[in-house]
Motif scaffolding. Sequence first.
Motif, PDB file in Angstrom:
ATOM      1  N   THR A 216       0.859  -1.174   0.000  1.00  0.00           N
ATOM      2  CA  THR A 216       0.000   0.000   0.000  1.00  0.00           C
ATOM      3  C   THR A 216       0.899   1.228   0.000  1.00  0.00           C
ATOM      4  O   THR A 216       1.866   1.306   0.765  1.00  0.00           O
ATOM      5  CB  THR A 216      -0.928   0.013   1.226  1.00  0.00           C
ATOM      6  OG1 THR A 216      -1.729  -1.171   1.201  1.00  0.00           O
ATOM      7  CG2 THR A 216      -1.823   1.231   1.227  1.00  0.00           C
ATOM      8  N   VAL A 217       0.573   2.168  -0.876  1.00  0.00           N
ATOM      9  CA  VAL A 217       1.351   3.403  -1.000  1.00  0.00           C
ATOM     10  C   VAL A 217       0.457   4.571  -0.626  1.00  0.00           C
ATOM     11  O   VAL A 217      -0.658   4.690  -1.131  1.00  0.00           O
ATOM     12  CB  VAL A 217       1.878   3.586  -2.439  1.00  0.00           C
ATOM     13  CG1 VAL A 217       2.641   4.897  -2.572  1.00  0.00           C
ATOM     14  CG2 VAL A 217       2.752   2.408  -2.847  1.00  0.00           C
ATOM     15  N   VAL A 218       0.965   5.418   0.270  1.00  0.00           N
ATOM     16  CA  VAL A 218       0.294   6.678   0.586  1.00  0.00           C
ATOM     17  C   VAL A 218       1.082   7.744  -0.171  1.00  0.00           C
ATOM     18  O   VAL A 218       2.249   7.999   0.111  1.00  0.00           O
ATOM     19  CB  VAL A 218       0.288   6.967   2.098  1.00  0.00           C
ATOM     20  CG1 VAL A 218      -0.458   8.268   2.376  1.00  0.00           C
ATOM     21  CG2 VAL A 218      -0.332   5.805   2.860  1.00  0.00           C
ATOM     22  N   TRP A 219       0.444   8.340  -1.192  1.00  0.00           N
ATOM     23  CA  TRP A 219       1.091   9.303  -2.081  1.00  0.00           C
ATOM     24  C   TRP A 219       1.290  10.632  -1.362  1.00  0.00           C
ATOM     25  O   TRP A 219       0.652  10.897  -0.351  1.00  0.00           O
ATOM     26  CB  TRP A 219       0.258   9.473  -3.346  1.00  0.00           C
ATOM     27  CG  TRP A 219       0.094   8.180  -4.070  1.00  0.00           C
ATOM     28  CD1 TRP A 219      -0.976   7.344  -3.998  1.00  0.00           C
ATOM     29  CD2 TRP A 219       1.042   7.537  -4.927  1.00  0.00           C
ATOM     30  NE1 TRP A 219      -0.753   6.221  -4.774  1.00  0.00           N
ATOM     31  CE2 TRP A 219       0.475   6.320  -5.353  1.00  0.00           C
ATOM     32  CE3 TRP A 219       2.307   7.877  -5.375  1.00  0.00           C
ATOM     33  CZ2 TRP A 219       1.129   5.447  -6.206  1.00  0.00           C
ATOM     34  CZ3 TRP A 219       2.956   7.010  -6.232  1.00  0.00           C
ATOM     35  CH2 TRP A 219       2.378   5.808  -6.639  1.00  0.00           C
ATOM     36  N   PRO A 220       2.162  11.500  -1.872  1.00  0.00           N
ATOM     37  CA  PRO A 220       2.418  12.782  -1.210  1.00  0.00           C
ATOM     38  C   PRO A 220       1.156  13.606  -0.922  1.00  0.00           C
ATOM     39  O   PRO A 220       1.099  14.305   0.082  1.00  0.00           O
ATOM     40  CB  PRO A 220       3.343  13.517  -2.193  1.00  0.00           C
ATOM     41  CG  PRO A 220       4.089  12.419  -2.868  1.00  0.00           C
ATOM     42  CD  PRO A 220       3.071  11.315  -3.019  1.00  0.00           C
ATOM     43  N   GLY A 221       0.139  13.514  -1.738  1.00  0.00           N
ATOM     44  CA  GLY A 221      -1.104  14.253  -1.505  1.00  0.00           C
ATOM     45  C   GLY A 221      -2.030  13.607  -0.493  1.00  0.00           C
ATOM     46  O   GLY A 221      -3.084  14.140  -0.174  1.00  0.00           O
ATOM     47  N   GLY A 222      -1.677  12.425   0.011  1.00  0.00           N
ATOM     48  CA  GLY A 222      -2.495  11.735   1.002  1.00  0.00           C
ATOM     49  C   GLY A 222      -3.354  10.619   0.446  1.00  0.00           C
ATOM     50  O   GLY A 222      -3.950   9.850   1.208  1.00  0.00           O
ATOM     51  N   ARG A 223      -3.426  10.504  -0.877  1.00  0.00           N
ATOM     52  CA  ARG A 223      -4.213   9.421  -1.491  1.00  0.00           C
ATOM     53  C   ARG A 223      -3.537   8.088  -1.191  1.00  0.00           C
ATOM     54  O   ARG A 223      -2.325   7.976  -1.212  1.00  0.00           O
ATOM     55  CB  ARG A 223      -4.309   9.655  -3.000  1.00  0.00           C
ATOM     56  CG  ARG A 223      -5.247   8.718  -3.720  1.00  0.00           C
ATOM     57  CD  ARG A 223      -5.428   9.151  -5.171  1.00  0.00           C
ATOM     58  NE  ARG A 223      -4.165   9.431  -5.819  1.00  0.00           N
ATOM     59  CZ  ARG A 223      -3.551   8.615  -6.678  1.00  0.00           C
ATOM     60  NH1 ARG A 223      -4.117   7.466  -7.001  1.00  0.00           N
ATOM     61  NH2 ARG A 223      -2.406   8.946  -7.222  1.00  0.00           N
ATOM     62  N   ARG A 224      -4.329   7.072  -0.933  1.00  0.00           N
ATOM     63  CA  ARG A 224      -3.827   5.734  -0.587  1.00  0.00           C
ATOM     64  C   ARG A 224      -4.241   4.752  -1.674  1.00  0.00           C
ATOM     65  O   ARG A 224      -5.383   4.754  -2.111  1.00  0.00           O
ATOM     66  CB  ARG A 224      -4.435   5.337   0.756  1.00  0.00           C
ATOM     67  CG  ARG A 224      -4.022   4.026   1.311  1.00  0.00           C
ATOM     68  CD  ARG A 224      -4.698   3.797   2.655  1.00  0.00           C
ATOM     69  NE  ARG A 224      -4.190   4.682   3.677  1.00  0.00           N
ATOM     70  CZ  ARG A 224      -3.224   4.349   4.539  1.00  0.00           C
ATOM     71  NH1 ARG A 224      -2.701   3.155   4.493  1.00  0.00           N
ATOM     72  NH2 ARG A 224      -2.815   5.207   5.435  1.00  0.00           N
TER      73      ARG A 224
END
Length: 111
Positions: A16-24
Amino acid sequence: MLGALLRRLVSRGTLTVVWPGGRRRSFGSGLPRATIRLRGRWTPFAIACRPEIAFGEAYMNGQLVVEEGDIADILQIVLASMSAMRPPLVVRVARRLRRWLRPIQQFNHAG
């Protein structure tokens, strides 16, 4: 770009990746499970272009933070999946481009 790479790459385990903008976003399924948070707007791009170098650099610089599991779980997911996959076109092109540019980058004019 990194999302497309991970979508093709992760076939064993769940990353699971949490992107810099907060999207998971989760890739793959099954065990082991790991979650990473990417910090910095350019971190995903850097990892996608030069995964073999930028992944470790991002981890060491705090731009890639392990939130669930540990670094061993992430490496197990990625390495187990890599053995069953041919690198995507963007990675092959980036490697070839770096190889062509290396003599220019390493040129050292004596004088």
